[in-house]
Motif scaffolding. Structure first.
Motif, PDB file in Angstrom:
ATOM      1  N   LEU A  46       0.667 -13.485   6.270  1.00  0.00           N
ATOM      2  CA  LEU A  46      -0.689 -14.016   6.384  1.00  0.00           C
ATOM      3  C   LEU A  46      -1.712 -12.991   5.927  1.00  0.00           C
ATOM      4  N   CYS A  47      -2.839 -13.517   5.475  1.00  0.00           N
ATOM      5  CA  CYS A  47      -3.936 -12.623   5.091  1.00  0.00           C
ATOM      6  C   CYS A  47      -4.902 -12.494   6.269  1.00  0.00           C
ATOM      7  N   SER A  48      -4.341 -12.411   7.458  1.00  0.00           N
ATOM      8  CA  SER A  48      -5.131 -12.351   8.684  1.00  0.00           C
ATOM      9  C   SER A  48      -4.251 -11.810   9.792  1.00  0.00           C
ATOM     10  N   ALA A  49      -4.876 -11.667  10.982  1.00  0.00           N
ATOM     11  CA  ALA A  49      -4.110 -11.212  12.142  1.00  0.00           C
ATOM     12  C   ALA A  49      -4.770 -11.749  13.395  1.00  0.00           C
ATOM     13  N   VAL A  50      -3.945 -12.063  14.381  1.00  0.00           N
ATOM     14  CA  VAL A  50      -4.455 -12.403  15.710  1.00  0.00           C
ATOM     15  C   VAL A  50      -4.691 -11.094  16.445  1.00  0.00           C
ATOM     16  N   VAL A  51      -5.938 -10.894  16.889  1.00  0.00           N
ATOM     17  CA  VAL A  51      -6.315  -9.621  17.503  1.00  0.00           C
ATOM     18  C   VAL A  51      -6.771  -9.879  18.940  1.00  0.00           C
ATOM     19  N   SER A  52      -6.313  -9.078  19.877  1.00  0.00           N
ATOM     20  CA  SER A  52      -6.710  -9.192  21.286  1.00  0.00           C
ATOM     21  C   SER A  52      -7.251  -7.860  21.790  1.00  0.00           C
ATOM     22  N   TRP A  53      -8.015  -7.927  22.876  1.00  0.00           N
ATOM     23  CA  TRP A  53      -8.588  -6.740  23.506  1.00  0.00           C
ATOM     24  C   TRP A  53      -8.958  -7.081  24.946  1.00  0.00           C
ATOM     25  N   VAL A  54      -9.245  -6.072  25.717  1.00  0.00           N
ATOM     26  CA  VAL A  54      -9.733  -6.264  27.088  1.00  0.00           C
ATOM     27  C   VAL A  54     -11.241  -6.460  27.019  1.00  0.00           C
ATOM     28  N   GLU A  55     -11.696  -7.603  27.486  1.00  0.00           N
ATOM     29  CA  GLU A  55     -13.116  -7.904  27.370  1.00  0.00           C
ATOM     30  C   GLU A  55     -13.958  -6.989  28.264  1.00  0.00           C
ATOM     31  N   PRO A  56     -15.206  -6.729  27.870  1.00  0.00           N
ATOM     32  CA  PRO A  56     -16.093  -5.917  28.704  1.00  0.00           C
ATOM     33  C   PRO A  56     -16.518  -6.690  29.954  1.00  0.00           C
ATOM     34  N   THR A  57     -17.044  -5.981  30.933  1.00  0.00           N
ATOM     35  CA  THR A  57     -17.611  -6.583  32.143  1.00  0.00           C
ATOM     36  C   THR A  57     -19.086  -6.217  32.221  1.00  0.00           C
TER      37      THR A  57
END
Length: 395
Positions: free
Chosen positions: A229-240
């Motif tokens: 794919l020419c993309s990626a699924v990206v995750s992170w810990v959301e801010p509070t």
């Protein structure tokens, strides 16, 4: 009472004499005198105390009221007694006990049965100043719906020994009241004489102008593309975020992206802001997500090794083949940059030559090499020229 003695007037002798030896000291006796023409009665007290009077009184309890009292308590003399009080204005009374008195001096004349009298007076006072209560400090509610308001009041005037209450609450020694919500209240002060005074208090809500504060803003993220794919699924810990008034769970977030979003190859800026109930918006939390294309192009249709005879009369051959193709996760096939050692229609010398192809995408990823050999075999016989004719010769 009982008759205890009797005497008769003797004409021209001028004196009436009566001696009774059975009288009790301190006791009143009545003496009646009468002749043929007139009669009279008077009292006699044997060894009685002189007429006097004590006055008990209560002062006016609250400034401006008229609840003072005074009571005459006579002693000695001969009962019964009569009373005459005079005082401020046109005050007058013949009672022994006087009530509903205003401040001032009251004069008393007590007369006993014999006509003896005694004068006295009493001063009725009141507190020097009216009882009052004033607000000395006030803290309004910091946030809508909160209960951190407070007020402090102080009593003055009246009779010290103040107690305070708010609305219908119980009295307390302190003039400070806390844990108040926004609204209107009445504070009452009571002095030692149970006089009261009130002051209204209005607790308001302070306008919230403080924005939420975001914490835990992610650092910039760099990630390779997902396979194929020419993309990626990206995750992170959301801010509070925290706020001075609005609970964290009630803050309204604005998010350009959320964890698990598909990001295309390249760099994308992600932003978060939080807004509280008063519409104060936080400073932006901002970070970048960079997806790198690290996937090589894939070549397909790589030719097999080629073996070919030389072209007639040449020590070489023109060799052709169907060129390979390539695909890439990001770069279109037509935009791939090819590196070719040879192309179809090239003249290859007799022998074996290796032909290579590579494809490079826009991210400069280079494909695996497509490699095959071209072998040109010399299959042409030599040609002899100047071959002599048959020869005949004698010995």
């Amino acid at each position: 009472g009982t008759q205890i003695g009797c005497a008769k007037w003797v004409t021209n002798q001028g004196v009436l004499s009566l001696q009774i030896n059975t009288l009790t000291p301190g006791q009143d006796y009545w003496i009646s005198v009468d002749d043929d023409n007139t009669s009279g009665t008077f009292s006699l007290c044997i060894n009685c105390a002189p007429l006097g009077v004590n006055i008990t009184s209560t002062n006016v309890t609250c400034f401006g009221l008229n609840n003072g009292t005074a009571t005459a308590v006579p002693y000695g003399g001969t009962a019964p007694y009569t009373y005459l009080w005079t005082g401020p204005g046109s005050f007058a009374s013949t009672n022994s006990n006087i009530t509903n008195l205003v401040p001032g001096t009251y004069f008393l004349k007590v007369t006993d049965f014999t006509g003896d009298f005694v004068n006295s007076s009493v001063v009725i006072t009141q507190p020097a100043a009216a009882l009052s209560v004033a607000i000395t400090s006030q803290t309004n509610v910091s946030c809508a719906g909160g209960n951190d308001g407070s007020v402090t009041v102080l009593g003055s005037g009246g009779t010290p020994g103040y107690q305070y209450k708010i609305d219908a609450g119980a009295y307390q020694a302190s003039g400070t009241f806390g844990s108040l919500t926004a609204g209107s209240y009445t504070i009452t002060v009571k002095d030692a004489n149970n006089c009261t005074s009130t002051v209204p208090v209005t607790i308001t809500t302070i306008a919230d102008i403080t924005p939420p504060v975001i914490s835990g803003c992610p650092s910039n993220i760099t990630q390779s593309n997902d396979a194929g794919l020419c993309s990626a699924v990206v995750s992170w810990v959301e801010p509070t975020a925290t706020d001075n008034c609005t609970a964290a769970g009630a803050l309204v977030w604005t998010k350009s992206h959320t964890p698990g979003t598909v990001f295309t190859v390249g760099t994308t800026t992600v932003t978060y802001t939080a807004k509280d109930a008063a519409n104060n918006t936080s400073l932006a939390c901002s970070f970048t997500v960079t997806v790198n294309d690290t996937e090589k192009p894939v070549i397909s249709g790589c030719p097999s090794n080629i073996t070919q005879s030389n072209d007639a009369g040449l020590c070489s051959a023109v060799v052709s083949w169907v060129e390979p193709t390539a695909t890439d996760n990001c770069t279109a096939a037509g935009a791939l940059v090819w590196a070719k050692s040879h192309t179809p229609g090239t003249v290859f010398p007799v022998g074996t030559t290796t032909v290579t192809y590579t494809a490079t995408d826009a991210a400069l990823n280079i494909s695996n090499i497509c490699s095959f050999t071209v072998t040109v075999n010399d299959t042409e016989k030599p040609v002899i020229s100047g071959c002599p004719s048959n020869i005949t010769q004698s010995n």
